[in-house]
Design an enzyme around this catalytic site. Structure first.
Site, PDB file in Angstrom:
ATOM      1  N   ASP A 195       0.865  -1.174   0.000  1.00  0.00           N
ATOM      2  CA  ASP A 195       0.000   0.000   0.000  1.00  0.00           C
ATOM      3  C   ASP A 195       0.907   1.231   0.000  1.00  0.00           C
ATOM      4  O   ASP A 195       2.133   1.124   0.108  1.00  0.00           O
ATOM      5  CB  ASP A 195      -0.965  -0.014   1.194  1.00  0.00           C
ATOM      6  CG  ASP A 195      -2.214   0.836   0.906  1.00  0.00           C
ATOM      7  OD1 ASP A 195      -2.151   1.690   0.003  1.00  0.00           O
ATOM      8  OD2 ASP A 195      -3.242   0.649   1.582  1.00  0.00           O
TER       9      ASP A 195
HETATM   10  C1  BGC Z   1      -5.047   3.180  -0.389  1.00  0.00           C
HETATM   11  C2  BGC Z   1      -5.103   2.122  -1.472  1.00  0.00           C
HETATM   12  C3  BGC Z   1      -5.035   2.786  -2.823  1.00  0.00           C
HETATM   13  C4  BGC Z   1      -3.768   3.622  -2.900  1.00  0.00           C
HETATM   14  C5  BGC Z   1      -3.572   4.322  -4.219  1.00  0.00           C
HETATM   15  C6  BGC Z   1      -3.869   4.090  -0.571  1.00  0.00           C
HETATM   16  O1  BGC Z   1      -3.917   5.138   0.345  1.00  0.00           O
HETATM   17  O2  BGC Z   1      -5.021   2.572   0.873  1.00  0.00           O
HETATM   18  O3  BGC Z   1      -6.280   1.371  -1.358  1.00  0.00           O
HETATM   19  O4  BGC Z   1      -5.105   1.836  -3.840  1.00  0.00           O
HETATM   20  O5  BGC Z   1      -3.805   4.602  -1.876  1.00  0.00           O
HETATM   21  O6  BGC Z   1      -4.428   5.365  -4.384  1.00  0.00           O
END
Ligand code: BGC
Length: 734
Positions: free
Chosen positions: A263
């Site tokens: 993540d």
């Molecule tokens: C989120 C993810 C997301 C990523 C990209 C993160 O803050 O937890 O679910 O895919 O950002 O935007």
């Protein structure tokens, strides 16, 4: 035998030995798999160290040429295409792309319809590919342990079996479009508060049976190319640095052959630990490992290269990271047909699926008036209505969507003006331009249909007093990075960006003047309803997407018969939740209720929920009869019975099979095993068979580190919810 990557390779080329790798998927490996492996290995052999490093990290936040969430440049000389990645939980999240906003994934779970989940995944996959994306970041599946969790709308409810099978189908749908699908956030990312640093403390049995089970089912059935590991810690270890989660469970036990992606930014703290634990890609990464988003250093560029050069991360581990990516790209069809950017979204196709999902996912929660004992008010008969008053929720222009990366772009084409200057992207709700008011007007051509925004409850209530029916649209906004303070409807104090008035007071004021009040909720999670006894009907429409207005009107007027069922329990109040409050300061989140999550908690505590898991009404009625069980040669239990549509309308029923395990198993009172959704004509009777695999009956034996089937008497229960008063029961011994 340890089931490591080497054994996986051996298994790919020959016949998988089941010994010790109980979950190895393929017995005989299809040619395409073999091809993908061979071709990926061929490319890997030709790559330099720098090229390998290039493939295992993104180039930074905001660096995507297609304005997606991430970008990994391809390697031209080897024919490896650019890897453009976009968020796509409910819509391809790219500004000005005109992507379809689908109903939320929680709504999809409420449909209990695996075919619809497949179509949902395919529709989003098509749009991702049309816009040039190789990979979509949908597929959220964290259990709603804590319904106040801000991202509940982009997950699949509180049961791992429902969530796992539904996300598996979504995954298959997307990957059939030759786009890599993602499962996230692995694992135990069940609330947003302190999400980068919170530590989910959970025992192994609970983790396996609940929080990992949905992932396990989805990995084995859906074969996602990507699994995104979570920000939080699990039992003291960052999820993206947990060898237990990534290597032992995901890759070795479940046979996951795709890649693990971090993540964003805060998920990795230590290069060597993450790489050796099994992380295969860091996002959003950076070009020099200096800073990523929020001033955090990144780890999988120069730091990883140095680690490989010094031997603290082996070259074979780096090769494994790259091989996993290339093999997935071959398997899914990207290497042979890379997507080209710049295509035009087929809005009609997107809307057709969005409409189907909205229609299949809106739950009818109530359809009478308990105070006046009046008969069902829905469906409305347009011919009998002279005056309809519609109030609130910006129903004159649209329907609400969820916030953050799991929602659509808030700022673009939003028909609803934010009430506050937008400080963070989670603060203002995006809306789909799909006006329920316009759709209601179109259905009730001969009636006077008025709209009031609801800000002045006295004006609205006075106007409603002599209406034949009043329809109040009520919203609850939720999104990434922020948990809800309560499950009640938002008011200016809980949601100043979107709400100018107290919706609860509005409902009470209007219902006092007119008993024929129908509430349509647009919401991201369970809603508490102190006003419930005073209203005639309630529809849960979740965040219903680009065709939400039309689908709501179709259900209100009976053109569609509601068939959805709750994928999560609605409590009467927050006091009934296992976690009494979400601590802002205690970073240790103890999962002390253990297995008692969702309906398991309410059953065990004998708490009467407002609406039970699996519950939902229809405009017709169904009866179940002749339940009997039998065993198949493969050890499955066949659940046979007849279902009859005893009402006057065609309708679909979701038939749910639960089991109470033998008393000595130490399990919650019951668990969902399987379900089926079928449509029947009025009066039609059908023999139904639902197959239950023995896996669904097992418990995780922590001492033996394996699933075991407790011996004793099982009670199988068949009904239309987890609390069906007419449940049928049958015994089965093992
Ligand atoms: C989120 C993810 C997301 C990523 C990209 C993160 O803050 O937890 O679910 O895919 O950002 O935007």
């Amino acid at each position: 035998m340890q089931c490591n990557f080497l054994s996986f390779l051996l298994a790919i080329f020959a016949v998988a030995s089941a010994a010790g790798c109980g979950n190895q998927r393929a017995e005989v490996v299809p040619v395409a798999e073999h091809d993908a492996q061979t071709r990926a290995l061929g490319l890997l052999k030709m790559m330099t160290l720098d090229e390998k490093i290039q493939l295992v990290h993104g180039v930074g936040n905001g660096a995507s040429p297609l304005e997606g969430a991430a970008f990994i440049p391809g390697i031209k000389r080897l024919g490896i295409p650019d890897i453009n990645i976009a968020d796509s939980s409910t819509s391809v999240r790219v500004a000005n792309a005109n992507a379809t906003i689908m109903p939320s994934t929680l709504a999809l779970a409420a449909s209990w319809d695996p075919e619809l989940a497949h179509e949902y995944g395919a529709a989003i996959g098509r749009e991702l590919r049309t816009l040039g994306f190789v990979e979509g970041l949908g597929g959220g599946i964290n259990l709603s342990r804590e319904p106040r969790g801000g991202r509940t709308f982009e997950y699949m409810g509180e049961d791992p079996v429902l969530a796992g099978h539904m996300v598996a189908q979504r995954t298959l749908g997307t990957q059939e479009q030759k786009v890599i699908a993602t499962l996230k956030h692995y694992a135990l990312n069940n609330q947003e508060t302190n999400r980068f640093v919170s530590n989910s403390i959970v025992d192994e049995r609970t983790m396996r049976q609940l929080y990992l089970l949905g992932f396990e089912i989805a990995v084995k059935e859906g074969r996602p190319g990507n699994v995104m590991c979570a920000y939080n810690l699990v039992n003291g270890v960052k999820a993206c640095e947990s060898a237990y989660l990534l290597q032992t469970v995901l890759k070795d036990e479940w046979g996951f052959d795709g890649f693990v992606q971090s993540d964003w930014s805060y998920a990795v703290r230590n290069t060597v630990r993450a790489a050796n634990a099994g992380l295969d890609e860091e996002q959003p990464g950076s070009l020099n490992d200096s800073v990523g988003a929020g001033g955090e250093p990144t780890h999988f560029n120069q730091r990883l290269k140095a680690a490989v050069e010094s031997g603290t991360v082996s070259m074979s581990r780096l090769d494994d990271m790259v091989l996993r990516k290339l093999r997935t790209m071959f398997r899914v069809g990207i290497m042979d047909a890379p997507p080209k950017p710049g295509g035009r979204i087929d809005k009609d196709a997107g809307h057709a699926v969005a409409k189907k999902v909205a229609a299949g996912s809106i739950v009818l929660l109530k359809n009478n008036n308990q105070e006046t004992a009046a008969r069902a008010i829905l469906p409305l008969d347009a011919a009998l209505l002279k005056k309809i008053v519609v109030i609130g929720g910006h129903a004159d222009v649209g329907v609400m969507a969820g916030g953050g990366s799991g929602g659509p772009m808030a700022a673009v084409n939003n028909p609803v003006k934010c009430l506050l200057p937008e400080k963070m992207y989670t603060e203002c709700a995006p809306f789909s331009a799909s006006s329920p008011f316009a759709e209601i007007r179109a259905k009730a051509k001969s009636a006077q249909v008025q709209y009031f925004d609801g800000k002045d409850s006295v004006v609205a209530a006075n106007a409603a007093a002599n209406a034949d029916v009043v329809i109040i649209f009520a919203t609850q906004f939720s999104g990434e990075a922020r948990d809800l303070a309560s499950l009640g409807l938002s008011d200016p104090s809980s949601d100043p960006a979107n709400q100018a008035f107290d919706q609860r007071a509005l409902i009470e004021a209007v219902a006092k003047k007119n008993a024929n009040t129908v509430i349509v909720l647009e919401h991201g999670t369970a809603v508490t309803m102190p006003w419930l006894p005073s209203v005639a009907a309630v529809l849960a429409s979740w965040y219903p997407g680009d065709q939400g207005g039309a689908a709501i009107a179709d259900i209100l007027f009976g053109d569609i018969n509601p068939s959805a069922k709750l994928p999560m329990t609605f409590p009467r109040s927050e006091a009934d939740l296992p976690q009494k409050y979400i601590s802002a300061t205690d970073l240790n989140v103890s999962y002390s209720e253990r297995l008692m999550v969702g309906y398991r908690w309410y059953d065990a505590q004998k708490i009467d929920p407002l609406f039970a898991f699996g519950y939902g009404l229809s405009y017709t009625t169904f009866s179940y009869a002749d339940l009997h069980l039998s065993r198949t040669s493969t050890g499955n239990v066949k659940v046979n019975f007849t279902l009859t549509n005893t009402g006057a309308r065609a309708g679909s029923e979701v038939m749910q099979v639960y089991a109470a395990l033998p008393a000595n198993a130490g399990e919650p009172p019951q668990r969902l095993l399987a379900w089926k959704k079928v449509q029947l004509a009025p009066g039609q009777k059908k023999n139904i068979e639902i197959d239950v695999a023995p896996e669904r009956l097992k418990v995780w034996n922590t001492a033996e580190k394996q699933w075991t089937l407790p011996k004793g008497a099982y009670e199988f229960r068949l009904g239309n919810s987890s609390r069906d008063a007419n449940v049928l029961r049958a015994a089965q011994a093992f």
